[in-house]
Design a protein around this motif. Structure first.
Motif, PDB file in Angstrom:
ATOM      1  N   LEU A  99       0.839  -1.202   0.000  1.00  0.00           N
ATOM      2  CA  LEU A  99       0.000   0.000   0.000  1.00  0.00           C
ATOM      3  C   LEU A  99       0.874   1.251   0.000  1.00  0.00           C
ATOM      4  N   TYR A 100       1.969   1.197   0.765  1.00  0.00           N
ATOM      5  CA  TYR A 100       2.893   2.329   0.781  1.00  0.00           C
ATOM      6  C   TYR A 100       3.440   2.570  -0.632  1.00  0.00           C
ATOM      7  N   THR A 101       3.851   1.479  -1.276  1.00  0.00           N
ATOM      8  CA  THR A 101       4.404   1.598  -2.624  1.00  0.00           C
ATOM      9  C   THR A 101       3.369   2.141  -3.601  1.00  0.00           C
ATOM     10  N   PHE A 102       2.122   1.744  -3.393  1.00  0.00           N
ATOM     11  CA  PHE A 102       1.068   2.117  -4.333  1.00  0.00           C
ATOM     12  C   PHE A 102       0.631   3.564  -4.139  1.00  0.00           C
ATOM     13  N   PHE A 103       0.500   3.996  -2.875  1.00  0.00           N
ATOM     14  CA  PHE A 103      -0.174   5.274  -2.635  1.00  0.00           C
ATOM     15  C   PHE A 103       0.736   6.378  -2.089  1.00  0.00           C
ATOM     16  N   ILE A 104       1.883   6.071  -1.508  1.00  0.00           N
ATOM     17  CA  ILE A 104       2.733   7.117  -0.919  1.00  0.00           C
ATOM     18  C   ILE A 104       3.999   7.300  -1.752  1.00  0.00           C
ATOM     19  N   ASP A 105       4.634   6.197  -2.062  1.00  0.00           N
ATOM     20  CA  ASP A 105       5.890   6.229  -2.789  1.00  0.00           C
ATOM     21  C   ASP A 105       5.809   7.049  -4.084  1.00  0.00           C
ATOM     22  N   PRO A 106       4.697   6.959  -4.853  1.00  0.00           N
ATOM     23  CA  PRO A 106       4.668   7.685  -6.122  1.00  0.00           C
ATOM     24  C   PRO A 106       4.645   9.204  -5.965  1.00  0.00           C
ATOM     25  N   VAL A 107       4.460   9.736  -4.757  1.00  0.00           N
ATOM     26  CA  VAL A 107       4.330  11.193  -4.633  1.00  0.00           C
ATOM     27  C   VAL A 107       5.278  11.769  -3.585  1.00  0.00           C
ATOM     28  N   ASP A 108       6.436  11.154  -3.382  1.00  0.00           N
ATOM     29  CA  ASP A 108       7.280  11.657  -2.304  1.00  0.00           C
ATOM     30  C   ASP A 108       8.445  12.537  -2.772  1.00  0.00           C
ATOM     31  N   THR A 109       8.489  12.877  -4.057  1.00  0.00           N
ATOM     32  CA  THR A 109       9.505  13.843  -4.504  1.00  0.00           C
ATOM     33  C   THR A 109       8.826  14.897  -5.374  1.00  0.00           C
ATOM     34  N   ARG A 110       9.566  15.977  -5.654  1.00  0.00           N
ATOM     35  CA  ARG A 110       9.000  17.033  -6.479  1.00  0.00           C
ATOM     36  C   ARG A 110       8.647  16.504  -7.872  1.00  0.00           C
ATOM     37  N   TYR A 111       9.567  15.708  -8.437  1.00  0.00           N
ATOM     38  CA  TYR A 111       9.316  15.141  -9.756  1.00  0.00           C
ATOM     39  C   TYR A 111       8.024  14.312  -9.746  1.00  0.00           C
ATOM     40  N   ASP A 112       7.869  13.528  -8.691  1.00  0.00           N
ATOM     41  CA  ASP A 112       6.691  12.652  -8.599  1.00  0.00           C
ATOM     42  C   ASP A 112       5.400  13.451  -8.524  1.00  0.00           C
ATOM     43  N   VAL A 113       5.439  14.546  -7.734  1.00  0.00           N
ATOM     44  CA  VAL A 113       4.231  15.368  -7.648  1.00  0.00           C
ATOM     45  C   VAL A 113       3.914  15.966  -9.015  1.00  0.00           C
ATOM     46  N   GLY A 114       4.973  16.335  -9.749  1.00  0.00           N
ATOM     47  CA  GLY A 114       4.770  16.811 -11.110  1.00  0.00           C
ATOM     48  C   GLY A 114       4.069  15.767 -11.965  1.00  0.00           C
ATOM     49  N   GLU A 115       4.493  14.512 -11.831  1.00  0.00           N
ATOM     50  CA  GLU A 115       3.854  13.421 -12.586  1.00  0.00           C
ATOM     51  C   GLU A 115       2.387  13.269 -12.191  1.00  0.00           C
ATOM     52  N   LEU A 116       2.125  13.426 -10.886  1.00  0.00           N
ATOM     53  CA  LEU A 116       0.744  13.297 -10.405  1.00  0.00           C
ATOM     54  C   LEU A 116      -0.142  14.350 -11.079  1.00  0.00           C
ATOM     55  N   LEU A 117       0.334  15.594 -11.095  1.00  0.00           N
ATOM     56  CA  LEU A 117      -0.464  16.672 -11.685  1.00  0.00           C
ATOM     57  C   LEU A 117      -0.534  16.509 -13.201  1.00  0.00           C
TER      58      LEU A 117
END
Lengths: 361, 306
Positions: free
Chosen positions: A46-64
């Motif tokens: 669950l951590y890998t699925f829901f937290i890990d993808p958004v823990d860096t600036r680059y990742d948040v960029g991917e989310l948006l």
């Protein structure tokens, strides 16, 4: 003693906004059980699925970045759904938007004019609207069910794209891969935040969401569309044209999806390929419902859906789980949402004595 | 002559998944329930059937598992729409999206697996008759079964008392309820029956038509089946005729390639979808006929206490 559903006198606003949270929680529980059943440490998964993808600036960029096409498509679909116009072909309209916008990019490949990009966006919107106009026309002229027509056109759209990238628009220097040339810099959306892939498409999406909110809430036409959805007979009596409602609902959905499509090819993809969307147009249906057909809700729901996409990719890379788990979670989310929605109109009552035999009318 | 026989057999084979799915949906719609989840139920039926066939080596067990899987998915839809009163259109879409996701997920390890398909029959003596033998007595058992299903549905709906009740529930659930029929329970049965049929249609695809599993193996057949019910103006015989018509259209792409027609395959692949749109528009044009034949309560929720 047994449980009974009892109609509420008024729909519950609380239940209306709680039910997406309940559905999300249910997906987490299902995920936990599923990951455990597959022999993975469920907490870590669950951590890998829901937290890990958004823990860096680059990742948040991917989310948006991924949330942008989702919120665009969903906000357009929601305008239709509010008016009882069931456009489920946003995926096809998105592809046509990508084709139209990509066509402009290829036609002006050598141009460095700053007008190329705006022209592409306009073409993308037009392409999406054109594709949505077909079910609108067939519905208003021939009474054909718009659900089925718009869905059939999804398959046709992807074949049109395939035809082009395998044929006329194939990159002659592309080693025979079914891809177009890479778009020139003047045909790409400028970057928004350094060290991320996020581009101005995200801002465009937010502006469109704002405009959609103003349109549905503050304009007469938007009001008429909502009335047409809630009470078709009343709308008809008040002189609201049913055909106009269908056309508007379809074209708004098509325009937004087309914009999303051109945003993908002018953004993260940068060329035309046989597949330009991992089902954003279908996921947007879920986003629209989870967001309660409300622009603000849709923004949050699109972030959640984007996270599901990213989580699927992370799960594939780090846990060797199939990324198709994303599709499973998406469907589960919508089913639980619709089930939880029962509490908007009904409440659960514990009946101590057996229910009376005579039925109330 | 042989090619003509071959063409008939291929058309039957291509139309059969549509016969199953559309007949099942027709029964559900006759009780007033619109289940847009056919595509999802077919996909899950196809993948479960394939997995069971691959694991056990018994394709018939696979077919039964496909039926059960389709029925199980339909039961979810029934609970959500009939007990929890959710919107049928949205729930059907949800079921289709869920089915797409679920089938892709569970089928991942089976993509290049080879199975023993369900083999066509060779009816002793009769199959060796000249011409008619090949034409009528060498079908796959599931093709015969689909026609038996058609006969059963036709007989049940229009020649039995229970069928009359089913149709009454779809026309006016309030009246049927007032007379004392268990509307919700009847709708449950019809929806689950529809799911079982869709599951078998999917199983036919992965066990007979194209014995393999690939994501999205149905290629929109569930949606075409939904359109077929409208084309057929809710009449079983027309559902079957329409299914074979569309089976024939699907074949066109392979036939054209075999004949060496120089045309990009994408054009031919578009045909079934374009044909669906055109026929849907032509049939729906007759608003009166649609309104007279469509179950009056189609898509309308019913709550006995409301």
């Amino acid at each position: 003693m047994h449980l009974r559903l009892e109609a509420r006198t008024e729909p519950s606003r609380l239940a209306r906004w709680l039910s997406p949270l309940v559905a999300t929680f249910a997906v987490l529980v299902i995920g936990f059980v599923l990951f455990a059943a597959m022999g993975k440490d469920p907490w870590f998964a669950l951590y890998t699925f829901f937290i890990d993808p958004v823990d860096t600036r680059y990742d948040v960029g991917e989310l948006l970045l991924k949330a942008s096409p989702l919120m665009l498509c969903a906000v357009g679909l929601a305008a239709g759904y509010r008016a009882n116009v069931w456009n489920i072909g946003a995926e096809g309209q998105l592809v046509l938007g990508a084709v139209a916008g990509g066509g402009v990019a290829l036609a002006f490949h050598d141009s460095t004019s700053p007008l190329v990009l705006p022209l592409m966006l306009v073409a993308g919107v037009a392409g999406g609207m054109l594709w949505a106009a077909i079910p609108a026309l067939l519905r208003t002229r021939f009474n054909a069910n718009e659900i089925l027509v718009s869905l059939m056109l999804v398959y046709v759209a992807s074949l049109v794209l395939s035809l082009l990238v395998h044929g006329a628009w194939r990159d002659p220097e592309g080693f025979n891969f079914p891809q177009s040339k890479l778009f020139s810099d003047s045909a790409l959306l400028p970057n928004l935040i350094p060290e991320t892939r996020l581009n101005v498409g995200f801002l465009i999406a937010l502006v469109v969401v704002g405009v959609a909110w103003l349109f549905m809430r503050r304009s007469l036409t938007g009001y008429q569309m909502r009335v047409a959805g809630l009470a078709p007979a009343a709308a008809n009596y008040a002189g609201v044209s049913a055909a106009r409602t269908v056309w508007l609902g379809m074209l708004i959905g098509g325009a937004c999806a087309g914009l999303a499509g051109v945003g993908e090819v002018a953004g993260p993809i940068g060329q035309l390929m046989p597949v330009v969307s991992p089902g954003y147009g279908f996921a947007a249906i879920i986003v629209a419902f989870v967001g309660r057909l409300h622009p603000v809700g849709i923004v949050f729901a699109s972030l959640l859906m984007s996270l599901l996409y990213l989580g699927g990719e992370a799960a594939q890379m780090k846990l060797a789980l199939p990324s198709s788990v994303t599709g499973l979670f998406q469907g589960t989310l919508l089913l639980f949402l619709l089930a939880a929605d029962v509490f908007i109109h009904y409440r659960l009552r514990v009946v101590r004595r057996p229910a009376p035999v005579a039925h109330g009318a | 002559m042989d090619t003509a026989v071959q063409l008939v057999l291929l058309t039957l084979a291509a139309g059969t998944p549509l016969v199953y799915a559309a007949l099942g949906e027709l029964v559900a719609e006759k009780t007033g329930v619109l289940n847009l989840g056919v595509e999802g139920m077919m996909l899950v039926g196809a993948v479960v059937a394939f997995i069971v066939a691959a694991r056990t080596g018994a394709p018939w067990l696979g077919a039964i598992a496909g039926i059960a899987a389709g029925a199980a998915l339909a039961l979810v839809f029934a609970v959500v729409t009939l007990t929890l009163q959710a919107n049928q259109v949205a729930s059907g879409l949800a079921l289709s999206l869920f089915g797409v996701g679920l089938s892709a997920f569970v089928g991942l390890d089976y993509v290049s697996v080879v199975i023993e398909p369900i083999k066509p029959l060779h009816v002793p003596v009769l199959a060796d008759l000249p011409f008619v033998g090949a034409l009528l007595f060498t079908w796959n058992p599931l093709v015969y079964l689909s026609l038996a299903l058609f006969a059963a549905v036709q007989w049940f709906l229009f020649h039995t008392r229970a069928g009359l009740v089913v149709r009454a529930v779809g026309e006016s659930p309030e009246s049927a309820h007032a007379i004392g029929y268990p509307v919700v329970r009847i709708r449950y049965f019809a929806v689950v029956f529809g799911g079982a049929c869709a599951g078998l249609g999917g199983a036919y695809l992965s066990l007979v038509y194209n014995p393999s599993w690939a994501e999205g193996i149905t290629a929109g057949r569930g949606w075409i089946a939904l359109a077929l019910v409208v084309f057929a103006t809710w009449k079983p015989s027309r559902v079957v005729a329409g299914a074979y018509l569309f089976g024939g259209v699907t074949l066109a792409q392979f036939q054209a390639q075999a004949l060496g027609v120089e045309i990009p395959s994408q054009y031919l692949a578009m045909l079934p979808y374009l044909a669906t749109i055109v026929v849907l528009a032509l049939i729906s044009r007759d608003v009166v006929s649609i309104r007279l034949n469509a179950p009056a309560a189609l898509g309308r929720p019913f709550h006995p206490d409301a």
